[in-house]
Enzyme design. Structure first.
Site, PDB file in Angstrom:
ATOM      1  N   SER A 151      14.943 -31.209 -69.469  1.00  0.00           N
ATOM      2  CA  SER A 151      14.183 -32.204 -68.721  1.00  0.00           C
ATOM      3  C   SER A 151      15.098 -32.918 -67.718  1.00  0.00           C
ATOM      4  O   SER A 151      15.660 -32.270 -66.843  1.00  0.00           O
ATOM      5  CB  SER A 151      13.496 -33.179 -69.677  1.00  0.00           C
ATOM      6  OG  SER A 151      12.562 -33.993 -68.988  1.00  0.00           O
ATOM      7  N   ASP A 176       2.901 -27.962 -69.121  1.00  0.00           N
ATOM      8  CA  ASP A 176       3.775 -29.028 -68.628  1.00  0.00           C
ATOM      9  C   ASP A 176       3.321 -29.405 -67.216  1.00  0.00           C
ATOM     10  O   ASP A 176       3.217 -28.538 -66.348  1.00  0.00           O
ATOM     11  CB  ASP A 176       5.224 -28.520 -68.599  1.00  0.00           C
ATOM     12  CG  ASP A 176       6.243 -29.581 -68.212  1.00  0.00           C
ATOM     13  OD1 ASP A 176       5.845 -30.655 -67.720  1.00  0.00           O
ATOM     14  OD2 ASP A 176       7.445 -29.330 -68.403  1.00  0.00           O
ATOM     15  N   HIS A 216       5.485 -30.232 -72.275  1.00  0.00           N
ATOM     16  CA  HIS A 216       6.815 -30.773 -72.019  1.00  0.00           C
ATOM     17  C   HIS A 216       7.403 -31.359 -73.302  1.00  0.00           C
ATOM     18  O   HIS A 216       6.812 -32.212 -73.938  1.00  0.00           O
ATOM     19  CB  HIS A 216       6.744 -31.862 -70.944  1.00  0.00           C
ATOM     20  CG  HIS A 216       8.083 -32.194 -70.349  1.00  0.00           C
ATOM     21  ND1 HIS A 216       8.655 -31.431 -69.358  1.00  0.00           N
ATOM     22  CD2 HIS A 216       8.966 -33.191 -70.618  1.00  0.00           C
ATOM     23  CE1 HIS A 216       9.828 -31.954 -69.033  1.00  0.00           C
ATOM     24  NE2 HIS A 216      10.049 -33.015 -69.782  1.00  0.00           N
TER      25      HIS A 216
END
Length: 319
Positions: A167, A268, A298
């Protein structure tokens, strides 16, 4: 959406001095230390200071069962790891991150150097990129110093170093790799970068962002707030730290990146940007391995052990 409060979603509040109060304290785990290992333990770990003034540090992991090669220890790839947390939360001491790194070291058979970088908004970008480059230079120094960190010198392969981020950590790995192109790192060689669900953005919304604007885990207002808290003050989401896709100099520079592994999931909101990143890398001649799954969201690897194992297998094949 107008009634949605991203601060409440993230369990944070903004203080008058610009700092955050973080209401959730995750369980933490200590390193095992290097004085010995517990029978049956697959991985040992220890903490080292990176920059005392900046309060940055690292946790180094190594598997206890080391592969042999012609009756000698085969050296392990070195993975420099940057954690998730949207720039503003989480630590490599958090049990959920610590256990992920234990698994990477054990299942990939690698040395892992996890970096505790500074958090936003107390330290805004590019502070996190600077902490990342500090860590890379630190690893290089261990290769050059006969009295350097013993685990890395005894077991690590400095010619097989990888930058791995999740991320926002993938954003850090991507930017740190570009910064390293300006430096001679020998005998350290960055052999590749691993971008797991990389966090990028922009003022113009993508189709996946609009489709998944109310996503349960990573809704659009939360993404916007995270960028607001992390980017340099006075900038917007088209700043190159957030949106590298419109920056000509970045496109020129990434031509010289090594191999890249990009991992993403169809559920996501960031999936369109991740796929756009792959296209940009390929167009610039970068060797890219893209691993996209239509199903998933995510951060799925943090709660789905099976998906985590799949990601670790991708990394093992890549390194």
């Amino acid at each position: 959406m107008s009634k949605f409060d991203p601060y409440e979603h993230l369990n944070i509040s903004l203080n008058p001095d610009g700092s955050l109060t973080r209401f959730i304290k995750l369980p933490t785990s200590p390193a095992t230390g290097d004085s010995g290992q517990i029978p049956g333990q697959a991985v040992v770990s220890k903490d080292v200071i990176l920059n005392a003034e900046k309060k940055t540090w690292m946790r180094i992991y190594r598997p206890t069962k080391l592969p042999s090669n012609d009756n000698s220890i085969a050296r392990l790839p070195i993975i420099i790891f940057f954690h998730c947390g949207g720039w503003i939360t989480m630590s490599i001491a958090d049990t959920i991150i610590h256990e992920q790194n234990n698994r990477i070291s054990s299942e990939v058979q690698a040395m892992v150097v996890a970096v505790e970088f500074r958090l936003a908004p107390e330290s805004r970008l590019p502070a996190q990129y600077e902490d990342a480059t500090d860590a890379i230079f630190w690893v290089q120094k261990q290769a050059l110093n006969a009295n350097g960190e013993q685990w890395l010198r005894d077991y690590g392969n400095f010619s097989r170093c990888y930058l791995y981020g999740v991320s926002c950590g993938a954003n850090i790995a991507f930017n740190a790799a570009q910064r390293m192109l300006d430096h001679k790192l020998e005998p350290l060689i960055i052999a590749g970068i691993i971008l797991n669900q990389p966090f990028f953005g922009g003022k113009n919304r993508t189709k996946s962002e609009l489709k998944l604007a109310t996503d349960q885990y990573f809704p659009l207002p939360v993404q916007d707030l995270l960028w607001e808290l992390a980017l340099p003050q006075g900038t917007d989401r088209d700043h190159r730290f957030c949106n590298p896709f419109t920056d000509g100099p970045i496109k020129e520079k990434i031509k010289h990146l090594g191999r890249c592994l990009v991992i993403g999931f169809g559920g996501d909101p960031l999936i369109d940007r991740q796929q756009e990143l792959v296209r940009m890398l390929v167009q610039q001649g970068v060797l890219v391995e893209a691993r996209f799954d239509d199903v998933g969201f995510h951060g799925i690897h943090l709660i789905d052990s099976r998906r985590a194992s799949a990601i670790f297998n991708f990394i093992k094949e890549f390194v």
